[in-house]
Motif scaffolding. Structure first.
Motif, PDB file in Angstrom:
ATOM      1  N   HIS A   1     -49.562 -38.834 -40.943  1.00 58.21           N
ATOM      2  CA  HIS A   1     -49.119 -39.030 -39.563  1.00 58.21           C
ATOM      3  C   HIS A   1     -49.716 -40.321 -39.000  1.00 58.21           C
TER       4      HIS A   1
ATOM      5  N   THR B   1     -43.325 -38.933 -32.760  1.00 52.39           N
ATOM      6  CA  THR B   1     -44.219 -38.115 -31.946  1.00 52.39           C
ATOM      7  C   THR B   1     -43.506 -36.927 -31.307  1.00 52.39           C
TER       8      THR B   1
ATOM      9  N   GLY C   1     -46.486 -34.894 -32.254  1.00 54.30           N
ATOM     10  CA  GLY C   1     -47.478 -35.288 -31.286  1.00 54.30           C
ATOM     11  C   GLY C   1     -48.017 -36.696 -31.501  1.00 54.30           C
ATOM     12  N   PRO C   2     -49.044 -37.092 -30.742  1.00 52.88           N
ATOM     13  CA  PRO C   2     -49.597 -38.446 -30.820  1.00 52.88           C
ATOM     14  C   PRO C   2     -49.931 -38.857 -32.257  1.00 52.88           C
TER      15      PRO C   2
ATOM     16  N   ASP D   1     -51.637 -41.744 -35.154  1.00 52.99           N
ATOM     17  CA  ASP D   1     -52.588 -42.821 -35.427  1.00 52.99           C
ATOM     18  C   ASP D   1     -51.781 -44.080 -35.747  1.00 52.99           C
TER      19      ASP D   1
ATOM     20  N   TYR E   1     -50.224 -42.913 -28.732  1.00 56.80           N
ATOM     21  CA  TYR E   1     -51.223 -43.079 -29.794  1.00 56.80           C
ATOM     22  C   TYR E   1     -52.286 -41.980 -29.752  1.00 56.80           C
ATOM     23  N   LYS E   2     -52.651 -41.518 -30.927  1.00 60.52           N
ATOM     24  CA  LYS E   2     -53.852 -40.703 -31.073  1.00 60.52           C
ATOM     25  C   LYS E   2     -55.057 -41.622 -31.235  1.00 60.52           C
ATOM     26  N   SER E   3     -54.862 -42.703 -31.991  1.00 58.35           N
ATOM     27  CA  SER E   3     -55.871 -43.746 -32.144  1.00 58.35           C
ATOM     28  C   SER E   3     -55.151 -45.050 -32.437  1.00 58.35           C
TER      29      SER E   3
END
Length: 223
Positions: A55, A87, A91-92, A94, A124-126
């Protein structure tokens, strides 16, 4: 050959892989090169890859120049569509972005930075960003959080042994959407004072090797 070489006091070294400059370079009109939709024949959408298992999305902006608001808007629309796609169900995500040799002109730096922060806050998650020395000197680099040399080493050192093997270097570059040839990888792993490529690079050797690679990437691509 007719106007320059005969008048030089030395014989220059000319790359065997020298290419003719794109004629659009000499058209003095904003957006005339249409780099975002057709970067010398490469569609910008081909620079986005997604690793569904991890992901993680990768955006390769290397070599591109953004000089108009229209280009910022085009990139924003393309990038957001891709982010929404991945997403929506998981979800969010990387995100890893390669800014090697990327140029954002001063007149659109604020717009580009605002766009980047907006995408990060929504999707973004990161975020991991990396660029060459030229990019670090740009005003945009001060507005975005880029990976430091230490952080880049840590991201490549997957087994956390304090060393980066050739396999880890190759995998790390692939995560940045950079695919190096075996000969280029061999050169990256060759350190001063060694008879040939070493099995693994320590942090100092890695940082010097990456600096040399990004500062002279064209030479490596010719190997």
């Amino acid at each position: 050959e007719e106007h320059i070489l005969p008048n030089m006091e030395f014989t220059p070294v000319i790359s065997k892989h020298l290419k003719t400059m794109d004629p659009r370079v000499f058209v003095f009109a904003p957006g005339s090169m249409d780099l975002l939709s057709n970067e010398f024949g490469i569609n910008i959408e081909d620079r986005v890859t997604y690793d569904s298992a991890a992901h993680v999305m990768y955006l390769d902006l290397s070599g591109l120049t953004v000089s108009t608001q229209e280009e910022v808007d085009d990139l924003s629309a393309m990038w957001e569509a891709k982010l929404q796609e991945v997403t929506r169900s998981k979800g969010p995500v990387d995100v890893v972005m390669n800014y090697d040799n990327f140029d954002c002109r001063d007149n659109v730096v604020d717009a580009f930075a605002d766009m980047a922060r907006d995408m990060e806050s929504k999707y973004y998650k990161s975020a991991s960003r990396y660029g060459d020395h030229a990019f670090f000197r740009q005003r945009l680099a001060r507005k975005l959080k880029l990976l430091s040399a230490d952080e880049l080493f840590e991201s490549f050192d997957s087994n956390r042994d304090g060393l980066c093997s050739a396999a880890e270097v190759r995998t790390g570059l692939l995560r940045m959407a950079i695919n190096v040839s075996p000969a280029a990888l061999k050169r990256i792993m060759s350190v001063p004072g060694s008879d040939g490529p070493v099995d693994a690079l320590n942090k100092d050797q890695f940082i010097k090797a990456m600096d040399n690679y990004f500062d002279n990437r064209g030479e490596y691509e010719g190997l």
